[in-house]
Design a protein around this motif. Structure first.
Motif, mmCIF file in Angstrom:
data_model
loop_
_atom_site.group_PDB
_atom_site.id
_atom_site.type_symbol
_atom_site.label_atom_id
_atom_site.label_comp_id
_atom_site.label_asym_id
_atom_site.label_seq_id
_atom_site.Cartn_x
_atom_site.Cartn_y
_atom_site.Cartn_z
ATOM 1 N N GLY A 123 -19.270 -17.056 4.481
ATOM 2 C CA GLY A 123 -18.092 -17.915 4.633
ATOM 3 C C GLY A 123 -18.247 -18.893 5.775
ATOM 4 O O GLY A 123 -17.916 -20.073 5.649
ATOM 5 N N TYR A 143 -12.468 -11.902 0.341
ATOM 6 C CA TYR A 143 -13.230 -11.119 -0.630
ATOM 7 C C TYR A 143 -13.384 -9.673 -0.168
ATOM 8 O O TYR A 143 -13.281 -8.739 -0.967
ATOM 9 C CB TYR A 143 -14.603 -11.752 -0.836
ATOM 10 N N ALA A 201 -11.306 -23.199 2.713
ATOM 11 C CA ALA A 201 -11.426 -22.085 1.768
ATOM 12 C C ALA A 201 -12.664 -21.245 2.065
ATOM 13 O O ALA A 201 -12.618 -20.009 2.019
ATOM 14 C CB ALA A 201 -11.484 -22.623 0.342
ATOM 15 N N ALA A 202 -13.771 -21.928 2.361
ATOM 16 C CA ALA A 202 -14.999 -21.193 2.660
ATOM 17 C C ALA A 202 -14.852 -20.338 3.903
ATOM 18 O O ALA A 202 -15.402 -19.233 3.992
ATOM 19 C CB ALA A 202 -16.157 -22.176 2.830
ATOM 20 N N SER A 231 -12.883 -17.310 2.703
ATOM 21 C CA SER A 231 -13.246 -16.666 1.439
ATOM 22 C C SER A 231 -13.965 -15.346 1.651
ATOM 23 O O SER A 231 -13.694 -14.355 0.949
ATOM 24 C CB SER A 231 -14.106 -17.610 0.593
ATOM 25 N N ILE A 251 -8.109 -13.175 -5.234
ATOM 26 C CA ILE A 251 -8.520 -14.533 -4.872
ATOM 27 C C ILE A 251 -8.277 -15.491 -6.032
ATOM 28 O O ILE A 251 -7.824 -16.621 -5.850
ATOM 29 C CB ILE A 251 -10.007 -14.552 -4.445
#
Length: 224
Positions: free
Chosen positions: A142, A53, A45-46, A49, A61
């Motif tokens: 991220g 974003y 996810a990181a 992300s 999100i």
């Protein structure tokens, strides 16, 4: 606040379910695998992300995250497990009565809580740290945040191997010392590349401490 309440209700419940699958011989391995599984989701996810974003916005999100929660519910419905007698005995005794008779659990909980505080401080301050202190962007964030999960996965894989030759409880003090040193180094750091390395090392240390303490707790509860 809603997310925090949900997480803190889910996490101990999931550990209790995990305990129903364990025997004394495989407790460390199962806890390590559980940590790896969680961190794979976190660093995946990181990794995306920051990109998400920038291109789809925060609201989308949130919608994506909500959809994933429903998918997780469907998957969990397929899991078959059976509560053991020791869990029922603990429930009948009552939480406070049990903790009063096992004060070591309170102490162990305080030790376990410290890495959680450290991880939450990092997650809360890392975006501002990268933007204001290192002049990075959301994509940099991220990637760097991903390194924490990569380090945690490495720790989860190595810990059962290391524990075969070193008493796992003896690792806690050195791991805490390394975490403190890395925190000091991050204050003095001004490099994005080095930050990724430091976060990777922190990701290896904090989850390793949690895994050791979870394992110790499960072993003691199983014995008692």
């Amino acid at each position: 606040m809603s997310n925090g309440i949900g997480w803190n209700l889910y996490f101990p419940a999931s550990k209790d379910i995990l305990n129903s699958f364990t025997v004394e011989e495989n407790t460390l391995q199962l806890n390590s695998f559980a940590e790896i599984s969680m961190q794979v989701g976190l660093f995946s996810a990181a990794l995306v992300s920051g990109i998400l974003y920038r291109y789809i916005g925060f609201e989308n999100i949130l919608l994506l995250g909500t959809s994933l929660f429903f998918v997780a519910l469907v998957i969990f419905a397929l899991v078959k497990y059976q509560e053991s007698d020791k869990v029922e005995a603990i429930e009948q005794q009552g939480v406070f009565a049990y903790l009063t008779g096992h004060k070591w659990l309170l102490i162990l909980g305080l030790v376990l809580y410290i890495p959680f505080i450290g991880a939450n401080v990092i997650n809360t301050t890392l975006p501002g740290y990268i933007q204001a202190h290192l002049s990075g962007n959301s994509i940099s964030y991220g990637f760097i945040d991903t390194m924490y999960g990569v380090g945690a996965c490495l720790a989860g894989g190595l810990l059962p191997v290391i524990a075969k030759s070193i008493n796992k409880e003896h690792l806690i003090f050195p791991l805490f010392s390394i975490a403190v040193l890395l925190g000091v180094v991050l204050v003095l750091n001004h490099s994005l590349a080095l930050t990724a390395g430091y976060i990777f090392l922190l990701g290896s240390v904090g989850p390793a401490i949690r895994t050791i303490i979870y394992t110790r707790t499960m072993e003691e509860i199983t014995v008692n």
